[in-house]
Design a protein around this motif. Structure first.
Motif, PDB file in Angstrom:
ATOM      1  N   ASP A  17       0.855  -1.190   0.000  1.00  0.00           N
ATOM      2  CA  ASP A  17       0.000   0.000   0.000  1.00  0.00           C
ATOM      3  C   ASP A  17       0.888   1.235   0.000  1.00  0.00           C
ATOM      4  OD1 ASP A  17      -1.873   1.978   0.404  1.00  0.00           O
ATOM      5  OD2 ASP A  17      -2.615   1.200   2.314  1.00  0.00           O
ATOM      6  N   GLU A  20      -1.958   5.616  -1.742  1.00  0.00           N
ATOM      7  CA  GLU A  20      -2.916   5.998  -2.778  1.00  0.00           C
ATOM      8  C   GLU A  20      -3.495   4.770  -3.467  1.00  0.00           C
ATOM      9  OE1 GLU A  20      -3.113   8.608  -6.942  1.00  0.00           O
ATOM     10  OE2 GLU A  20      -1.346   8.699  -5.663  1.00  0.00           O
ATOM     11  N   ASN A  21      -2.617   3.819  -3.790  1.00  0.00           N
ATOM     12  CA  ASN A  21      -3.038   2.596  -4.458  1.00  0.00           C
ATOM     13  C   ASN A  21      -2.570   1.367  -3.696  1.00  0.00           C
ATOM     14  OD1 ASN A  21      -4.389   3.445  -6.945  1.00  0.00           O
ATOM     15  ND2 ASN A  21      -2.392   4.272  -7.543  1.00  0.00           N
ATOM     16  N   TYR A  22      -3.361   0.299  -3.829  1.00  0.00           N
ATOM     17  CA  TYR A  22      -2.925  -1.016  -3.380  1.00  0.00           C
ATOM     18  C   TYR A  22      -2.244  -1.703  -4.555  1.00  0.00           C
ATOM     19  CZ  TYR A  22      -6.233  -0.236   0.450  1.00  0.00           C
ATOM     20  OH  TYR A  22      -6.906   0.282   1.527  1.00  0.00           O
ATOM     21  N   HIS A  23      -1.122  -2.320  -4.281  1.00  0.00           N
ATOM     22  CA  HIS A  23      -0.377  -3.043  -5.303  1.00  0.00           C
ATOM     23  C   HIS A  23      -0.478  -4.529  -5.004  1.00  0.00           C
ATOM     24  CE1 HIS A  23       1.748   0.551  -7.043  1.00  0.00           C
ATOM     25  NE2 HIS A  23       1.323   1.032  -5.879  1.00  0.00           N
ATOM     26  N   VAL A  49      -2.866  -3.003  -9.845  1.00  0.00           N
ATOM     27  CA  VAL A  49      -3.092  -1.902  -8.900  1.00  0.00           C
ATOM     28  C   VAL A  49      -4.580  -1.602  -8.800  1.00  0.00           C
ATOM     29  CG1 VAL A  49      -0.819  -0.851  -9.251  1.00  0.00           C
ATOM     30  CG2 VAL A  49      -2.745  -0.145 -10.684  1.00  0.00           C
ATOM     31  N   SER A  50      -4.962  -1.081  -7.622  1.00  0.00           N
ATOM     32  CA  SER A  50      -6.350  -0.727  -7.362  1.00  0.00           C
ATOM     33  C   SER A  50      -6.384   0.347  -6.286  1.00  0.00           C
ATOM     34  CB  SER A  50      -7.132  -1.951  -6.883  1.00  0.00           C
ATOM     35  OG  SER A  50      -8.426  -1.613  -6.439  1.00  0.00           O
ATOM     36  N   ASP A  51      -7.403   1.209  -6.334  1.00  0.00           N
ATOM     37  CA  ASP A  51      -7.561   2.174  -5.253  1.00  0.00           C
ATOM     38  C   ASP A  51      -8.647   1.753  -4.268  1.00  0.00           C
ATOM     39  OD1 ASP A  51      -9.875   2.642  -6.679  1.00  0.00           O
ATOM     40  OD2 ASP A  51      -9.427   4.746  -7.148  1.00  0.00           O
ATOM     41  N   ASP A  52      -9.309   0.586  -4.524  1.00  0.00           N
ATOM     42  CA  ASP A  52     -10.408   0.184  -3.649  1.00  0.00           C
ATOM     43  C   ASP A  52     -10.433  -1.310  -3.333  1.00  0.00           C
ATOM     44  OD1 ASP A  52     -11.217  -0.932  -6.033  1.00  0.00           O
ATOM     45  OD2 ASP A  52     -13.111   0.166  -6.170  1.00  0.00           O
ATOM     46  N   TRP A  56      -9.291  -3.859 -10.359  1.00  0.00           N
ATOM     47  CA  TRP A  56      -7.846  -3.975 -10.520  1.00  0.00           C
ATOM     48  C   TRP A  56      -7.433  -3.696 -11.964  1.00  0.00           C
ATOM     49  CZ3 TRP A  56      -4.845  -4.497  -6.321  1.00  0.00           C
ATOM     50  CH2 TRP A  56      -5.440  -4.974  -5.149  1.00  0.00           C
TER      51      TRP A  56
END
Length: 327
Positions: A17, A20-23, A49-52, A56
């Protein structure tokens, strides 16, 4: 929607994390291999990557196998990502080297890749961490089909005494293939993420598990816990013949000791390699890959997040989180 990749099986994964984004880093292998069991010796590491944690964007492969004879000469397996004091991200991963194309004998060694942006990774040959026979089973013991030393989970202890690594390992014991109940959580320590010292295991053998895979130390509801996976085929001792899956065990601290003997099932083995991640609202969520059981074909995809319910001293899975709930 669940994360999948056309033309590939997807299974074990880990997350980073950046605020801003989850990797998402995930193992994948082409379905053109035909037999899903072959995916293990052909695994590579991909990135999305995803922001929520729900939608993805797949960015493709970021880490591949090494040259023949390297610690990852066959495949790159499960790991974890941390950021050091120097600002660099480090991916600790399992290098797998199969000794024959005809059997499953392999040696597992922990390596590391380094990145300054979580996108481009370069292997750092200074880290080549293997099992120490002072405490852990090695291949020449001839008691198991592999030298188990994989799935590194790296974190900094809250007391500030450096870095810790939890590892899927097996303790040494009698030279007998019948004695399978030797799965333990291996341990290593480092002050700088480069120089590591292997330590004694943080759990005891005889806990009912031939291996404790993809370990993760978490703190939920003010309690330290260990999350790990073990399928039905690798349950041992009194647990033999029961159902496997994702397990949770009590811990005295983030660095153990871990009460593997008292571990409870969190999710049946229709889900596997489960991870707990904190969403933007500060709530813990559970993600796993969809496993095959019975005669079902292996699908190879990663679930949407599940709610985690804290029920007194117990942890239970709730419903799948809907899109938009994690923004």
């Amino acid at each position: 929607m669940a994360f999948s990749k056309d033309g590939y099986w997807v299974w074990d994964f880990w997350l980073a994390d950046d605020g801003e984004n989850y990797h998402l880093y995930y193992l994948h292998a082409p379905t053109s291999l035909g037999d899903p069991d072959l995916r293990h010796r052909n695994a590579r590491i991909g990135h999305a990557v995803s922001d929520d944690l729900v939608d993805w964007d797949d960015l493709g492969e970021v880490l591949s196998a090494g040259a023949p004879g390297d610690i990852d000469g066959s495949a790159t397996w499960t790991g974890s990502v941390v950021r050091g004091d120097d600002g660099l991200w480090r991916m600790f991963y399992t290098g797998s080297l199969f000794l024959s194309p005809r059997d499953i004998t392999n040696v597992e060694t922990i390596g590391v890749a380094v990145s300054d942006d979580l996108h481009t990774w370069h292997k750092d040959g200074r880290v080549r961490l293997g099992a120490d026979p002072a405490w852990y089973e090695i291949l020449p013991d001839a008691t198991w089909h592999e030298e188990a030393w994989r799935d590194p989970w790296v974190f900094r202890d809250g007391s500030g005494d450096g870095w810790h690594m939890l590892i899927t390992a097996r303790t040494r014991g009698l030279r007998s293939r019948r004695d399978t109940d030797r799965g333990v959580i291996g341990h290593a320590r480092s002050a700088d993420l480069v120089h590591w010292e292997v330590q004694p295991p943080l759990s005891s053998p005889g806990s009912g598990f031939a291996h404790l895979e993809v370990p993760q130390a978490v703190r939920i509801g003010g309690r330290d816990l260990l999350v790990f996976s073990c399928d039905s085929a690798h349950l041992a001792g009194d647990r033999s013949g029961t159902g496997g899956g994702v397990w949770v065990a009590d811990a005295s601290s983030a660095t153990g000791p871990f009460d593997a003997a008292g571990a409870r099932l969190l999710a049946t083995e229709s889900l596997y390699a489960g991870r707990i991640v904190v969403d933007r609202g500060g709530l813990p969520r559970f993600i796993a890959f969809e496993n095959s059981v019975g005669a079902g074909a292996f699908q190879g995809r990663i679930t949407d997040p599940y709610e985690l319910i804290i029920d007194g001293a117990e942890l239970r899975l709730g419903t799948l989180v809907q899109e938009g709930d994690l923004a």
